[in-house]
Design a protein around this motif. Structure first.
Motif, short mmCIF file in Angstrom:
data_model
loop_
_atom_site.label_atom_id
_atom_site.label_comp_id
_atom_site.label_asym_id
_atom_site.label_seq_id
_atom_site.Cartn_x
_atom_site.Cartn_y
_atom_site.Cartn_z
N VAL A 92 0.85 -1.20 0.00
CA VAL A 92 0.00 0.00 0.00
C VAL A 92 0.88 1.24 0.00
O VAL A 92 0.65 2.19 -0.75
CB VAL A 92 -0.93 0.02 1.22
CG1 VAL A 92 -1.58 1.38 1.38
CG2 VAL A 92 -2.00 -1.02 1.07
N VAL A 125 2.34 1.66 -3.48
CA VAL A 125 1.37 2.09 -4.49
C VAL A 125 0.96 3.54 -4.27
O VAL A 125 0.92 4.33 -5.22
CB VAL A 125 0.12 1.17 -4.47
CG1 VAL A 125 -0.97 1.74 -5.36
CG2 VAL A 125 0.49 -0.22 -4.93
N SER A 126 0.71 3.92 -3.01
CA SER A 126 0.27 5.30 -2.79
C SER A 126 1.40 6.26 -3.14
O SER A 126 1.16 7.33 -3.72
CB SER A 126 -0.22 5.50 -1.36
OG SER A 126 0.79 5.16 -0.46
N ILE A 130 1.38 6.56 -6.94
CA ILE A 130 0.26 7.34 -7.46
C ILE A 130 0.55 8.83 -7.31
O ILE A 130 0.40 9.61 -8.24
CB ILE A 130 -1.05 7.00 -6.71
CG1 ILE A 130 -1.51 5.60 -7.06
CG2 ILE A 130 -2.14 8.01 -7.03
CD1 ILE A 130 -2.76 5.18 -6.35
N ILE A 131 1.03 9.20 -6.13
CA ILE A 131 1.27 10.62 -5.87
C ILE A 131 2.40 11.15 -6.76
O ILE A 131 2.29 12.22 -7.35
CB ILE A 131 1.65 10.82 -4.39
CG1 ILE A 131 0.51 10.41 -3.50
CG2 ILE A 131 2.04 12.26 -4.14
CD1 ILE A 131 -0.56 11.42 -3.34
#
Lengths: 327, 319
Positions: B19, B22-23, B26-27
């Protein structure tokens, strides 16, 4: 007496005859649906909404539309619903299509009815495209995990872990983050909503596939040498689609609400497209002077979302034989 | 039991790691950079931007940035890019503001859903059942902010109490009863709004759970041996129907950090949701990532707790 006797015989032979369902599946579903009055109301509104959106698309596009959602008439701003236009102050091409402002005008003097018509189509597209993407991804991911997981457990584990990871993100916050970081556009919103909501349908499809892949017709298809993808798409997905359909119907409702929420925060579908969400969020500044700007789109969203939810729940009851007796 | 706990802790740690990756991706892969937020600001000269990038490691490769970020997070040294304050302190401050909303909202949800759901199940397909069913669909379908405005108009025009913000500004030395009532009024609307969706969903769930149990053989047996109807409902059926809800205590945990962005912006409530929203607007990556990380921890902890509670409560399940 003999008459009765023959009747009894024939009844008996009827019972011994191979049991052919008297009604087709579709008709049976329709019978069941008719018992759930709320779901029927939902379906009717659902269909009406479709027609409105299509008619709205026709009437509001083109070079010289009958209802022009973008026509600005500053001298006619914030007129209440059903008020007549002031013909002396308007050029002939500025007169609204219906001769009156059916739902009033907004702060720029644009015809609210025309904007609502255009918004119906945009809301419909946002809902359907977003849910279409999420269902496609969900079926694909869930199907692969469920089907190939039989021989390669690692594929199943890997995919389901990924689903777990995606479920850890708070969904509205994630959508907001991505939409805020990407350039504003209607398509980005649809794609983002779609790509953040497929986890549910993936889980449904996988669960269905786990039981379907053990069944005889799949074994038979495999024995015939049908290739994997054909088995998945032709044989298994039609049998696993029911729960996905239900969650898709409710998903459209959620997507419309999400778009409205994004519009409220200023990240919705950008102008010049009117959506119910951005009419509502623009209208809140005039909530005391021009309440129709808030209430028309608000109730429109409420009714459409409600109808989708009611129909979706009705569909769930129909497609789930276990629940039939209960409702 | 112990092996289950160990296994699921390892599994959840691995999930948490991904997580975080991935976060972060994305950012950082999204177009635009925090240094470009305000290009017209005369203070943003190229040298300043360069210094800014260097200060926050934005000129390093991505994996180095990742390591730096999570090292700072775990040592509690992460600072906001906007005002250089400690992220954890900021979150804690906002968390304390959101906490009363969360507590009141949860209490309202749980105390209302059960009586409503149980009564609907007991008098199934009656008028009460049908009207609560319809009402709960209505509450799920209404756009939150539209509902909020309608409630605000009603409360402000009928009761003449201010509801926006956490308290009325400049009440100074009013009597304490007045101060408390002021806080209660300000708290009431946003928590009720936060609870509506929860009430609608939870009461439907209580109802279906109750109907499920009412159809069981032991309920019929109880009825057959002449147990009064009241006792059948509340002693035989209800106790068993409550089983799944014990586990749901774990699942409310993520709500702690959620804090509705929309409700908090309408009521100008300086809570978590608002902070996250402002951080997104300002591209304040450390705050976004930290909030995301904490909420992922809470989601995972919540499912873990609910699994454990299930083990404890339901002897039929021994994983």
């Amino acid at each position: 007496m003999t008459n009765d006797y023959t009747k009894a015989i024939s009844k008996d032979s009827d019972a011994n005859a191979p049991a052919v369902p008297r009604r087709s599946r579709l008709r049976e579903s329709w019978q069941l649906l008719k018992q759930n009055r709320l779901a029927v109301v939902g379906l009717v509104i659902f269909v009406l909404f479709f027609c409105t959106a299509f008619i709205g698309l026709v009437l509001t596009t083109g070079t010289n539309p009958i209802f022009d959602p973008a026509m600005v008439r500053l001298q006619e701003k914030l007129r209440p619903p059903l008020s007549r236009p002031n013909l002396e102050a308007l050029r002939p091409e500025e007169v609204p299509g219906a001769g009156v402002y059916l739902l009033g005008t907004d702060d720029l003097g644009r015809d609210l009815f025309a904007r609502m018509l255009q918004g119906a189509w945009v809301s419909l597209t946002v809902g359907f495209v977003a849910v279409g993407i999420s269902v496609l991804v969900g079926i694909l991911v869930g199907g692969i995990a469920g089907y190939f997981g039989q021989n390669h457990t690692s594929i199943d584990t890997l995919i389901m872990r990924f689903v777990d990871i995606m479920l850890c993100f708070p969904s509205f916050f994630l959508i907001l983050t991505v939409v805020a970081l990407l350039p504003a556009s209607m398509y980005n919103i649809m794609i983002v909503i779609g790509l953040t909501s497929w986890m549910g349908s993936a889980r449904f499809v996988r669960a269905e596939f786990l039981s379907l892949r053990e069944q005889d017709f799949v074994t038979a298809a495999r024995a015939l040498g049908v290739n994997d993808w054909r088995i998945i798409f032709r044989h298994m997905i039609p049998n696993a689609i029911a729960p996905v359909l239900v969650s898709a119907t409710i998903g459209i409702a959620t997507a419309i609400l999400t778009e409205a929420g994004l519009s409220f925060l200023g990240f919705g579908v950008p102008p010049p497209h009117a959506t119910w969400g951005n009419i509502l969020s623009d209208g809140r500044r005039f909530i005391f002077d021009a309440p129709w700007l808030t209430f028309a789109p608000g109730f429109a969203i409420l009714i459409v979302v409600l109808s989708f939810n009611l129909f979706g729940e009705g569909l769930r009851d129909i497609l789930n034989p276990k629940l039939r007796e209960r409702y | 039991m112990l092996s289950f706990i160990g296994r699921s802790i390892i599994q959840k740690t691995v999930t948490l790691f991904f997580v975080s990756v991935v976060s972060f991706l994305i950012i950082h892969l999204a177009p635009g950079e925090p240094s470009q937020v305000d290009p017209l600001n005369p203070k943003f000269t190229p040298e300043i931007v360069e210094r800014f990038r260097k200060e926050f490691h934005l000129d390093k490769p991505m994996y180095v940035q990742y390591v730096y970020f999570y090292r700072d997070l775990f040592t509690g040294k992460t600072v906001s890019w906007k005002d250089n304050q400690s992220v954890l302190a900021k979150i804690w401050e906002r968390f304390l503001n959101s906490l009363p909303l969360f507590i009141v909202g949860t209490v309202i949800t749980w105390t209302l859903s059960f009586p409503v759901g149980i009564r609907a199940a007991v008098g199934r397909s009656g008028l009460y059942d049908r009207s609560t069913t319809f009402l709960s669909y209505l509450l799920i379908s209404i756009p939150g902010f539209f509902f909020a405005y309608m409630l605000i108009i009603v409360v402000v025009t009928r009761f003449h109490v201010p509801v926006i913000g956490m308290e009325t500004f400049g009440l100074g030395d009013a009597p304490w009863l007045h101060l408390i009532m002021d806080r209660v009024w300000h708290l009431l609307l946003p928590s009720v709004l936060g609870a509506t969706g929860g009430i609608a969903i939870l009461s439907r769930y209580v109802r279906s759970q109750m109907l499920e149990v009412e159809g069981q053989d032991y309920v019929r047996t109880a009825r057959a041996k002449g147990v009064p109807e009241e006792q059948v409902h509340y002693k035989h059926a209800l106790r068993n129907a409550l089983l799944p809800f014990v586990t749901m205590f774990g699942l409310i945990l993520p709500g702690l950090i959620g804090g509705s962005v929309i409700i908090e912006s309408i009521f100008s409530w300086p809570g978590m949701g608002r902070m996250a929203y402002e951080a997104i607007l300002a591209r304040d990556y450390p705050i976004i990532l930290t909030v995301n990380f904490i909420s992922a921890v809470l989601v995972l902890a919540g499912t873990f707790i609910s699994d454990l509670l299930y083990l404890v409560v339901d002897p039929r399940i021994r994983l």
